[in-house]
Design an enzyme around this catalytic site. Sequence first.
Site, PDB file in Angstrom:
ATOM      1  N   GLN A 197      -4.285  -5.160   7.030  1.00 48.03           N
ATOM      2  CA  GLN A 197      -5.226  -6.149   6.485  1.00 48.03           C
ATOM      3  C   GLN A 197      -5.099  -7.519   7.148  1.00 48.03           C
ATOM      4  O   GLN A 197      -5.786  -8.459   6.754  1.00 48.03           O
ATOM      5  CB  GLN A 197      -5.015  -6.297   4.970  1.00 48.03           C
ATOM      6  CG  GLN A 197      -5.270  -5.038   4.170  1.00 48.03           C
ATOM      7  CD  GLN A 197      -6.742  -4.623   4.152  1.00 48.03           C
ATOM      8  OE1 GLN A 197      -7.640  -5.399   4.465  1.00 48.03           O
ATOM      9  NE2 GLN A 197      -6.992  -3.381   3.773  1.00 48.03           N
ATOM     10  N   CYS A 230      -4.773   2.371  -3.625  1.00 47.97           N
ATOM     11  CA  CYS A 230      -3.532   2.916  -3.020  1.00 47.97           C
ATOM     12  C   CYS A 230      -2.368   1.959  -3.219  1.00 47.97           C
ATOM     13  O   CYS A 230      -1.532   1.783  -2.327  1.00 47.97           O
ATOM     14  CB  CYS A 230      -3.714   3.220  -1.533  1.00 47.97           C
ATOM     15  SG  CYS A 230      -4.956   4.440  -1.204  1.00 47.97           S
ATOM     16  N   LYS A 239     -10.509  -0.958  10.515  1.00 45.67           N
ATOM     17  CA  LYS A 239     -10.668  -2.137   9.650  1.00 45.67           C
ATOM     18  C   LYS A 239     -10.976  -3.385  10.463  1.00 45.67           C
ATOM     19  O   LYS A 239     -11.157  -4.466   9.914  1.00 45.67           O
ATOM     20  CB  LYS A 239      -9.391  -2.357   8.832  1.00 45.67           C
ATOM     21  CG  LYS A 239      -9.125  -1.236   7.837  1.00 45.67           C
ATOM     22  CD  LYS A 239      -7.931  -1.528   6.991  1.00 45.67           C
ATOM     23  CE  LYS A 239      -7.386  -0.303   6.304  1.00 45.67           C
ATOM     24  NZ  LYS A 239      -8.099   0.066   5.078  1.00 45.67           N
ATOM     25  N   HIS A 273       0.866  -1.184   0.000  1.00 41.05           N
ATOM     26  CA  HIS A 273       0.000   0.000   0.000  1.00 41.05           C
ATOM     27  C   HIS A 273       0.906   1.237   0.000  1.00 41.05           C
ATOM     28  O   HIS A 273       2.020   1.187   0.522  1.00 41.05           O
ATOM     29  CB  HIS A 273      -0.828  -0.064   1.292  1.00 41.05           C
ATOM     30  CG  HIS A 273      -1.883   0.976   1.433  1.00 41.05           C
ATOM     31  ND1 HIS A 273      -1.623   2.265   1.835  1.00 41.05           N
ATOM     32  CD2 HIS A 273      -3.227   0.910   1.260  1.00 41.05           C
ATOM     33  CE1 HIS A 273      -2.761   2.945   1.909  1.00 41.05           C
ATOM     34  NE2 HIS A 273      -3.740   2.153   1.556  1.00 41.05           N
ATOM     35  N   ASP A 316       3.211  -4.071   8.123  1.00 42.47           N
ATOM     36  CA  ASP A 316       1.953  -3.370   7.921  1.00 42.47           C
ATOM     37  C   ASP A 316       0.846  -4.395   8.187  1.00 42.47           C
ATOM     38  O   ASP A 316       0.621  -5.304   7.383  1.00 42.47           O
ATOM     39  CB  ASP A 316       1.908  -2.850   6.473  1.00 42.47           C
ATOM     40  CG  ASP A 316       0.545  -2.284   6.095  1.00 42.47           C
ATOM     41  OD1 ASP A 316      -0.415  -2.463   6.864  1.00 42.47           O
ATOM     42  OD2 ASP A 316       0.452  -1.679   5.014  1.00 42.47           O
TER      43      ASP A 316
HETATM   44  N1  PMP Z   1      -1.808  -0.665   4.530  1.00 43.39           N
HETATM   45  C1  PMP Z   1      -2.749  -1.425   3.977  1.00 43.39           C
HETATM   46  C2  PMP Z   1      -2.383  -2.794   3.476  1.00 43.39           C
HETATM   47  C3  PMP Z   1      -4.057  -0.949   3.886  1.00 43.39           C
HETATM   48  O1  PMP Z   1      -4.997  -1.709   3.323  1.00 43.39           O
HETATM   49  C4  PMP Z   1      -4.356   0.339   4.371  1.00 43.39           C
HETATM   50  C5  PMP Z   1      -5.764   0.906   4.276  1.00 43.39           C
HETATM   51  N2  PMP Z   1      -6.345   0.796   3.015  1.00 43.39           N
HETATM   52  C6  PMP Z   1      -3.343   1.086   4.962  1.00 43.39           C
HETATM   53  C7  PMP Z   1      -2.078   0.548   5.017  1.00 43.39           C
HETATM   54  C8  PMP Z   1      -3.590   2.457   5.494  1.00 43.39           C
HETATM   55  O2  PMP Z   1      -4.454   2.401   6.576  1.00 43.39           O
HETATM   56  P1  PMP Z   1      -5.082   3.731   7.195  1.00 43.39           P
HETATM   57  O3  PMP Z   1      -5.701   4.468   6.045  1.00 43.39           O
HETATM   58  O4  PMP Z   1      -6.097   3.244   8.172  1.00 43.39           O
HETATM   59  O5  PMP Z   1      -3.952   4.490   7.825  1.00 43.39           O
END
Ligand code: PMP
Length: 408
Positions: A199, A362, A222, A119, A196
């Site tokens: 997910q 993203c 999430k 991401h 990270d």
């Molecule tokens: N890493 C991953 C794999 C994600 O899916 C996301 C959220 N889409 C994020 C980071 C960022 O998370 P947040 O927007 O809650 O900071």
Amino acid sequence: MNEICRDFPILNQIVNDERLVYLDNAATSQKPKEVIDAVSNYFLRDNANVHRGVHTLAERATEQFEQTRFKVKNLINAKSEREIVYTKGTTEGLNWVAVSFGTQVVKSGDEIVVSYMEHHSNIVPWQILCEKTGAKLKYVKLTKNGELDFEDAKEKITAKTKIVSIAQASNVMGVVNPIKELAKLAHENGAYMVVDGAQSLPHMKVDVQDLDVDFLAFSGHKMLGPTGIGILFGKMELLERMSPLEYGGEMIDFVELDHSTFKEVPWKFEGGTQNIAGVIGLGAAIDYLQDVGYEEIEKKEHELVEYVLPKLLQIDGLTVYGPKEPDKHTGVISFNLDGIHPHDVATALDMEGVAVRAGHHCAQPLMKYLKIPATVRASFYFYNTKADADQLIKAILATKEFFKHGTI
Ligand code: PMP
């Protein structure tokens, strides 16, 4: 409606004349009544600032605020609740590690290793760190199946590597990465392992001691919690080496005219008034997840993917990205329909009551790697049902029929 769905009032509604089928859980999950109640009870009964007051409300708020730290510690099996730092979310946690820890340990000529499936929030902070320090950012390749290529990881992670930062589960293809093995590889090469967990935490039991990771960042929203609250776990000795990111109220011990001293970890990172309601809501979310149990969550999601993935693969003109084996997925499935733009697909599915996400999620480097501009992403959570999967398939077939003469 099944028993679990009853706990999620939002799921019980009609959208565009159809029963709502919420399959955008990778973007944000829905919240059970327990979480909504915990947040509203805090505002109804206990609202006060934490740590500062001696009055009863302040004590109640502080107790609940600090209790969540213990809940998170137990959830991820950290050694101490002091290894749990409250953040806004995964993005903030990863940025803090890059800015505060990264600048201490990364020097010109060093390397930072990520993968092609990351991401943006696990790419951009490292790019900026590389720009600042003269280090190099390296990307681990993926296999044809869309999984992390461990052989390539072995080549990319070397004595030059200072930080390896990889998602435990992909937000696009739902694949799960071998974090324990990657952490071992990183440590053998003298590097730090950052994970990270955005997910993975919603879907699977994560044990930071067993995985032996140095940092883990994840988001409350999430995993049934409110938005604006996340967690950064760090090994104590590493958090102690890190400087605070924000200076001001709450994070200090003493302020003199010309210098100040700071509180100990984790409070030195939590400057200013925190997202108290968010923390309390996250505590309730963790209670709920623990009540259902990760074993049950994984079982339910696996059953759903096992049910829906073969049906998707049977649809003519539909391409699934990532592994085709159900047991290699969390509930996240990305696909495209030949000749129909993903945004058109998502809009058409919404007309059938099915909420999915379309776009690059993203993860633009991954889209480039897959040589596609975007995908449609259906992301299931344990409260979804086979009826939801059926409605998705029916809606996809209706979309195909609608666009059979082209999109223009
Ligand atoms: N890493 C991953 C794999 C994600 O899916 C996301 C959220 N889409 C994020 C980071 C960022 O998370 P947040 O927007 O809650 O900071």
